[in-house]
Design a protein around this motif. Structure first.
Motif, PDB file in Angstrom:
ATOM      1  N   GLY A 192       0.819  -1.203   0.000  1.00 58.17           N
ATOM      2  CA  GLY A 192       0.000   0.000   0.000  1.00 58.17           C
ATOM      3  C   GLY A 192       0.856   1.256   0.000  1.00 58.17           C
ATOM      4  N   VAL A 193       0.301   2.331   0.525  1.00 59.66           N
ATOM      5  CA  VAL A 193       0.991   3.617   0.504  1.00 59.66           C
ATOM      6  C   VAL A 193       2.331   3.547   1.227  1.00 59.66           C
ATOM      7  N   ALA A 194       2.396   2.818   2.348  1.00 66.89           N
ATOM      8  CA  ALA A 194       3.645   2.756   3.120  1.00 66.89           C
ATOM      9  C   ALA A 194       4.772   2.141   2.300  1.00 66.89           C
ATOM     10  N   GLY A 195       4.519   0.978   1.720  1.00 69.61           N
ATOM     11  CA  GLY A 195       5.553   0.306   0.941  1.00 69.61           C
ATOM     12  C   GLY A 195       5.959   1.075  -0.290  1.00 69.61           C
ATOM     13  N   LEU A 196       4.971   1.636  -0.980  1.00 72.02           N
ATOM     14  CA  LEU A 196       5.272   2.393  -2.201  1.00 72.02           C
ATOM     15  C   LEU A 196       6.006   3.695  -1.883  1.00 72.02           C
ATOM     16  N   THR A 197       5.655   4.335  -0.778  1.00 73.69           N
ATOM     17  CA  THR A 197       6.365   5.546  -0.360  1.00 73.69           C
ATOM     18  C   THR A 197       7.825   5.236  -0.066  1.00 73.69           C
ATOM     19  N   ALA A 198       8.055   4.145   0.642  1.00 69.81           N
ATOM     20  CA  ALA A 198       9.434   3.734   0.942  1.00 69.81           C
ATOM     21  C   ALA A 198      10.195   3.441  -0.349  1.00 69.81           C
ATOM     22  N   TYR A 199       9.596   2.703  -1.236  1.00 68.99           N
ATOM     23  CA  TYR A 199      10.240   2.288  -2.487  1.00 68.99           C
ATOM     24  C   TYR A 199      10.626   3.493  -3.337  1.00 68.99           C
ATOM     25  N   PHE A 200       9.654   4.343  -3.625  1.00 74.52           N
ATOM     26  CA  PHE A 200       9.921   5.478  -4.519  1.00 74.52           C
ATOM     27  C   PHE A 200      10.763   6.555  -3.844  1.00 74.52           C
ATOM     28  N   GLY A 201      10.493   6.810  -2.574  1.00 78.59           N
ATOM     29  CA  GLY A 201      11.263   7.837  -1.883  1.00 78.59           C
ATOM     30  C   GLY A 201      12.740   7.503  -1.824  1.00 78.59           C
ATOM     31  N   LEU A 202      13.044   6.235  -1.553  1.00 78.76           N
ATOM     32  CA  LEU A 202      14.443   5.837  -1.476  1.00 78.76           C
ATOM     33  C   LEU A 202      15.069   5.711  -2.860  1.00 78.76           C
ATOM     34  N   LEU A 203      14.439   4.935  -3.736  1.00 78.08           N
ATOM     35  CA  LEU A 203      15.074   4.588  -5.006  1.00 78.08           C
ATOM     36  C   LEU A 203      15.015   5.706  -6.039  1.00 78.08           C
ATOM     37  N   GLU A 204      13.938   6.482  -6.073  1.00 80.63           N
ATOM     38  CA  GLU A 204      13.809   7.549  -7.066  1.00 80.63           C
ATOM     39  C   GLU A 204      14.343   8.886  -6.565  1.00 80.63           C
ATOM     40  N   CYS A 205      14.148   9.172  -5.266  1.00 79.22           N
ATOM     41  CA  CYS A 205      14.610  10.451  -4.723  1.00 79.22           C
ATOM     42  C   CYS A 205      16.001  10.335  -4.090  1.00 79.22           C
TER      43      CYS A 205
END
Length: 333
Positions: free
Chosen positions: A126-139
């Protein structure tokens, strides 16, 4: 199916710290869906620090006002659908608010896969996992061998950020409150070290835990921890700005981090704020990766499930006080 609809209303806007007394439980008739609408029944309601931020003013959504049903997302089951591709029994993630039932535009709801445990649809998928994924890997864009620091590391997002960083070959240090959470991060989730912000003297703790500085900082809290990390950043470091929970509940800070402009320039730092919907076009690949890591046992999922609709106010207050480990949610039905 019950004919009534329980709702928790934000009875008054808090002027200081949030307390259960700021909410009020009400009950009304169960709504009905009109043309192009869907009636959904909440199963699990998500709790996040952002719930508190919405009381302070407009963010990426409208500000909350006293007397409104408390806002929040939920894993919900479709009861009736008069439009779209939904059918009764389908699961959706929806902005239902804190209530048993909600009526929403059917074309804005997307069917979720049915999997067990279904709570993973609110946490790692959900939002938690996707936030972690994109925030770390994309940002943050970590590289193998770099040092990654994450604040609120024992929370729903931070606990996943740290594990993904380890999967990418980084040295990971988590900032959390208390020795018990620190031990959990290191012993159970595989972090390399933990810093206890409640113990004080953050810069000294950072010098000991981070002899080679910080390359990527994932910020969930702002405030004093952000400031300490800023001074420990290496040249060309990246900061993913996800939240500022230290500033959500209580009086506004008297000052921001001192010396910021000079530090950003001399260290050539990149600070990027984001929300998860910025990366909707990459969602499928993110979910594929997350599901693979969980299936392989390389990503551990920690959930904090509280049973009982009426417990929502105290559960949110507890989250703001750092009671939870992993994703906190309340089981409604």
């Amino acid at each position: 199916m019950p004919e009534t609809n329980r709702q928790i209303v934000l009875d008054q806007l808090p002027q200081g710290r949030l307390a259960p007394e700021h909410f009020r439980l009400t009950e009304g008739a169960r709504p009905t869906a009109g043309e192009g609408e869907a009636l959904v029944r909440t199963r699990y309601i998500s709790l996040d620090a952002a719930n508190r931020a919405w009381m302070q003013g407009a963010t990426y959504r409208s500000a909350l006002a006293a007397g409104q049903v408390m806002a929040g997302g939920a894993l919900a089951e479709v009861v009736e659908a008069n439009g779209g591709d939904l059918a009764p029994g389908d699961l959706v993630f929806a902005d239902t608010g804190w209530q048993d039932y909600a009526v929403l535009p059917a074309n804005r709801l997307s069917k979720l896969p049915k999997l067990e445990p279904m709570t993973h649809l609110l946490s790692v998928y959900g939002v938690a996992g996707l936030t972690a994924y994109f925030g770390l890997l994309e940002c943050g864009r970590p590289k193998a061998g770099e040092t990654v620091v994450v604040s609120a590391a024992a929370g729903s997002v931070g606990s996943i950020v740290g594990q993904i960083a380890k999967l990418k070959g980084c040295r990971v240090v988590g900032v959390a409150g208390g020795e018990e959470k620190g031990r959990w991060l290191v012993d159970e989730l595989g972090f390399d070290a933990a810093v206890d912000y409640k113990a004080g003297n953050l810069r000294q703790q950072f010098r000991e835990a981070l002899p080679n500085g910080i390359d990527v900082y994932f910020d969930n809290v702002g405030g004093e921890v952000f400031e300490a990390c800023l001074f420990a950043m290496n040249n060309f470091g990246r900061i993913a700005c996800c939240g500022a929970v230290s500033q959500y509940d209580g009086a506004a800070p008297q000052h921001g981090p001192r010396g910021v402009p000079g530090l950003i320039v001399t260290k050539r730092l990149t600070l990027r704020g984001f929300i998860v919907s910025d990366f909707d076009d990459q969602r499928d690949q993110a979910l594929k990766d997350l599901q693979q890591w969980v299936a392989e046992g390389r990503l551990k999922v920690q959930e904090d499930v509280i049973d009982g609709f009426e417990k929502l106010p105290e559960a949110l207050v507890g989250l703001l006080h750092g009671e939870n480990r992993g994703k906190r949610m309340v089981k409604v039905a």
